[in-house]
Design a protein around this motif. Sequence first.
Motif, PDB file in Angstrom:
ATOM      1  N   HIS A 262      -4.515   0.514  -1.366  1.00 17.98           N
ATOM      2  CA  HIS A 262      -5.035   1.114  -2.466  1.00 17.98           C
ATOM      3  C   HIS A 262      -6.597   1.119  -2.654  1.00 17.98           C
ATOM      4  O   HIS A 262      -7.412   2.226  -2.806  1.00 17.98           O
ATOM      5  CB  HIS A 262      -4.372   0.791  -3.856  1.00 17.98           C
ATOM      6  N   GLY A 263      -7.099  -0.066  -2.347  1.00 17.93           N
ATOM      7  CA  GLY A 263      -8.639  -0.431  -2.530  1.00 17.93           C
ATOM      8  C   GLY A 263      -9.123   0.504  -1.466  1.00 17.93           C
ATOM      9  O   GLY A 263     -10.210   1.046  -1.666  1.00 17.93           O
TER      10      GLY A 263
ATOM     11  N   LEU B  37     -12.155   2.950  -2.229  1.00 18.32           N
ATOM     12  CA  LEU B  37     -13.484   2.843  -1.873  1.00 18.32           C
ATOM     13  C   LEU B  37     -13.953   4.212  -0.931  1.00 18.32           C
ATOM     14  O   LEU B  37     -15.028   4.480  -0.963  1.00 18.32           O
ATOM     15  CB  LEU B  37     -13.576   1.676  -0.727  1.00 18.32           C
ATOM     16  N   ALA B  38     -13.048   4.624  -0.201  1.00 15.19           N
ATOM     17  CA  ALA B  38     -13.360   5.634   0.759  1.00 15.19           C
ATOM     18  C   ALA B  38     -13.703   7.108  -0.074  1.00 15.19           C
ATOM     19  O   ALA B  38     -14.388   7.860   0.434  1.00 15.19           O
ATOM     20  CB  ALA B  38     -12.160   6.113   1.456  1.00 15.19           C
TER      21      ALA B  38
ATOM     22  N   ALA C 203     -23.463   4.656  -1.652  1.00 15.33           N
ATOM     23  CA  ALA C 203     -24.373   3.572  -2.412  1.00 15.33           C
ATOM     24  C   ALA C 203     -23.249   2.832  -3.598  1.00 15.33           C
ATOM     25  O   ALA C 203     -23.525   1.485  -3.546  1.00 15.33           O
ATOM     26  CB  ALA C 203     -25.494   4.411  -3.132  1.00 15.33           C
ATOM     27  N   ALA C 204     -22.371   3.697  -3.998  1.00 15.65           N
ATOM     28  CA  ALA C 204     -21.250   2.874  -5.093  1.00 15.65           C
ATOM     29  C   ALA C 204     -20.582   1.863  -4.193  1.00 15.65           C
ATOM     30  O   ALA C 204     -20.098   0.660  -4.807  1.00 15.65           O
ATOM     31  CB  ALA C 204     -20.487   3.895  -5.877  1.00 15.65           C
TER      32      ALA C 204
ATOM     33  N   GLN D 210     -13.396   2.558   9.381  1.00 16.21           N
ATOM     34  CA  GLN D 210     -11.842   2.769   8.837  1.00 16.21           C
ATOM     35  C   GLN D 210     -11.713   4.002   7.621  1.00 16.21           C
ATOM     36  O   GLN D 210     -10.937   4.443   7.598  1.00 16.21           O
ATOM     37  CB  GLN D 210     -11.353   1.427   8.594  1.00 16.21           C
ATOM     38  N   LEU D 211     -13.004   3.580   6.814  1.00 13.39           N
ATOM     39  CA  LEU D 211     -13.066   4.553   5.579  1.00 13.39           C
ATOM     40  C   LEU D 211     -13.090   5.909   5.792  1.00 13.39           C
ATOM     41  O   LEU D 211     -12.617   6.798   5.332  1.00 13.39           O
ATOM     42  CB  LEU D 211     -13.812   4.131   4.580  1.00 13.39           C
TER      43      LEU D 211
END
Length: 251
Positions: free
Chosen positions: A134-135, A139-140, A145-146, A173-174
């Motif tokens: 889920h993270g 994140l993707a 920048a965030a 991966q993202l």
Amino acid sequence: MPQSVDRALDVLDAVAAATGPVPAKALARRLGCGLSTVYELLGALTDRGHLTRTPAGYVLGYRVPALHRAFQQQMRMGDEVQELLTRAHRTAGVDTYFSTYRDGDIAVLAGATTTHPTGGFGTGQDAHGYATAHGKVLLAALPRAARLRYLAASGMRAITPRTITSAERLDVQLRRVRHEGVAVEVEECVPGVACVAVPVPSSEGLAAVSAALPLDDFRRRGAQVTETLRAVAAEAAKWRGVSDISRLTDG
């Protein structure tokens, strides 16, 4: 933060982390402060309903669920999401979760699990979003920048030998997560456990639904579980005001 407030929160955290009632003397030893101080803090927390005193020690009070409900309301998470998670849990036979990103933090807001969750997850802040399915979905969806700010704050320590600890490897991966609309994590958090997650974007913030299951089980029916999560995400997106569940923010 005043020391008394800080210590009161330490007491509350210690009771929350315990598996059963905690005596005052045990809390004093654990927190390294005087018994009289602990009793004073326990009295204040009990008076406000955050703790309850039992013959065996202190447990969380009835005020805590009310705070959690208020938190869910502020996060715009109604009863519908819990119903969706429970239905998916029954249908697929796996632990399911709903997570969000807000103001630099990733948190699990709700879950439908067995008595002993497969992935060891619980509701609350996820400090290791770089290593959870889920993270990775959340994140993707962030601007680069965030995302880098989150990783700098959380660090990328190895939780297991399979945890990705390089921001560059994670970025690769993202990109795949953004392209495929699904994230998979295999033994990065817990040995023998795999997790899969899909996005639930909305005008109210980034969100994801995920499932955790034993690795052997994931190998047999990971695709089936993923489709169940996509159905949950589609339903969740409707009440969160978005119909295109494949939309992700480019990073």
